[in-house]
Design a protein around this motif. Structure first.
Motif, PDB file in Angstrom:
ATOM      1  N   UNK A 160      10.131 -51.698  19.659  1.00 47.88           N
ATOM      2  CA  UNK A 160      10.595 -50.347  19.346  1.00 47.88           C
ATOM      3  C   UNK A 160      10.163 -49.326  20.407  1.00 47.88           C
ATOM      4  N   UNK A 161       9.280 -49.741  21.316  1.00 47.97           N
ATOM      5  CA  UNK A 161       8.720 -48.878  22.362  1.00 47.97           C
ATOM      6  C   UNK A 161       7.907 -47.729  21.760  1.00 47.97           C
ATOM      7  N   UNK A 162       7.142 -48.048  20.712  1.00 45.38           N
ATOM      8  CA  UNK A 162       6.259 -47.075  20.058  1.00 45.38           C
ATOM      9  C   UNK A 162       4.856 -47.296  20.599  1.00 45.38           C
ATOM     10  N   UNK A 163       4.486 -46.531  21.616  1.00 38.96           N
ATOM     11  CA  UNK A 163       3.221 -46.720  22.307  1.00 38.96           C
ATOM     12  C   UNK A 163       2.028 -46.452  21.411  1.00 38.96           C
ATOM     13  N   UNK A 164       2.088 -45.427  20.586  1.00 41.34           N
ATOM     14  CA  UNK A 164       0.955 -45.073  19.727  1.00 41.34           C
ATOM     15  C   UNK A 164       0.621 -46.210  18.764  1.00 41.34           C
ATOM     16  N   UNK A 165       1.624 -46.785  18.147  1.00 39.79           N
ATOM     17  CA  UNK A 165       1.390 -47.874  17.199  1.00 39.79           C
ATOM     18  C   UNK A 165       0.979 -49.138  17.950  1.00 39.79           C
ATOM     19  N   UNK A 166       1.542 -49.377  19.120  1.00 37.71           N
ATOM     20  CA  UNK A 166       1.172 -50.559  19.896  1.00 37.71           C
ATOM     21  C   UNK A 166      -0.306 -50.506  20.277  1.00 37.71           C
ATOM     22  N   UNK A 167      -0.779 -49.346  20.698  1.00 36.55           N
ATOM     23  CA  UNK A 167      -2.198 -49.196  21.047  1.00 36.55           C
ATOM     24  C   UNK A 167      -3.069 -49.391  19.815  1.00 36.55           C
ATOM     25  N   UNK A 168      -2.676 -48.782  18.707  1.00 40.08           N
ATOM     26  CA  UNK A 168      -3.430 -48.906  17.462  1.00 40.08           C
ATOM     27  C   UNK A 168      -3.488 -50.368  17.004  1.00 40.08           C
ATOM     28  N   UNK A 169      -2.376 -51.072  17.063  1.00 36.36           N
ATOM     29  CA  UNK A 169      -2.340 -52.473  16.644  1.00 36.36           C
ATOM     30  C   UNK A 169      -3.194 -53.338  17.560  1.00 36.36           C
ATOM     31  N   UNK A 170      -3.151 -53.078  18.858  1.00 31.85           N
ATOM     32  CA  UNK A 170      -3.973 -53.845  19.791  1.00 31.85           C
ATOM     33  C   UNK A 170      -5.457 -53.592  19.534  1.00 31.85           C
ATOM     34  N   UNK A 171      -5.822 -52.346  19.257  1.00 31.13           N
ATOM     35  CA  UNK A 171      -7.215 -52.035  18.936  1.00 31.13           C
ATOM     36  C   UNK A 171      -7.644 -52.720  17.645  1.00 31.13           C
ATOM     37  N   UNK A 172      -6.755 -52.762  16.663  1.00 31.40           N
ATOM     38  CA  UNK A 172      -7.059 -53.437  15.400  1.00 31.40           C
ATOM     39  C   UNK A 172      -7.253 -54.932  15.628  1.00 31.40           C
ATOM     40  N   UNK A 173      -6.394 -55.529  16.454  1.00 29.84           N
ATOM     41  CA  UNK A 173      -6.555 -56.948  16.762  1.00 29.84           C
ATOM     42  C   UNK A 173      -7.900 -57.210  17.429  1.00 29.84           C
ATOM     43  N   UNK A 174      -8.272 -56.359  18.380  1.00 31.46           N
ATOM     44  CA  UNK A 174      -9.564 -56.520  19.059  1.00 31.46           C
ATOM     45  C   UNK A 174     -10.726 -56.383  18.074  1.00 31.46           C
TER      46      UNK A 174
END
Length: 132
Positions: free
Chosen positions: A99-113
């Motif tokens: 979807x090219x949603x950078x804010x959610x992509x960053x949040x999801x990556x941080x959650x995965x980490x």
């Protein structure tokens, strides 16, 4: 020998204007909000309030309404909840990237980490009775 078909097929008689259609973007928004809402539920069960608040902001943005929050902690083992949260964050990351949603992509990556770190943290040592 055979009687001809006299009525239109039910598949062609429906008018495209009779029912609403959603765009691909709308479908991705719905899917992403669903993954984030599930991640929020698991995050609340783990008692991670700060991360839960950030996820809730994104769900509210996508749904235009605040999400329901989980009130208590789960009786499930924390490791199982962290694995589930990691998987849900991964799904959210894939949809956010599509979807090219950078804010959610960053949040999801941080959650995965964060959930990976929680899973790889050493367990508390167990004290055996009678051990020196």
């Amino acid at each position: 020998m055979y009687e001809p078909i006299r009525t239109k097929s039910v598949h062609t008689s429906a008018d495209d204007a009779d029912f609403p259609h959603r765009s691909r973007e709308d479908e991705l928004d719905i899917q992403l909000a669903g993954h984030l809402a599930a991640l929020l539920a698991v995050t609340d069960e783990l008692g991670l309030a700060a991360m839960g608040d950030r996820i809730a902001e994104q769900v509210a943005r996508l749904r235009s309404a605040p999400p329901a929050r989980h009130a208590g902690r789960s009786e499930a083992p924390p490791a199982a909840l962290h694995r589930r949260a990691h998987a849900l964050a991964g799904r959210a990351l894939v949809v956010a990237a599509s979807r090219a949603d950078t804010a959610v992509a960053i949040l999801a990556a941080e959650a995965m980490d964060a959930h990976t770190a929680a899973l790889s943290a050493p367990a508390a040592p167990t004290v055996l009775v009678g051990a020196p």
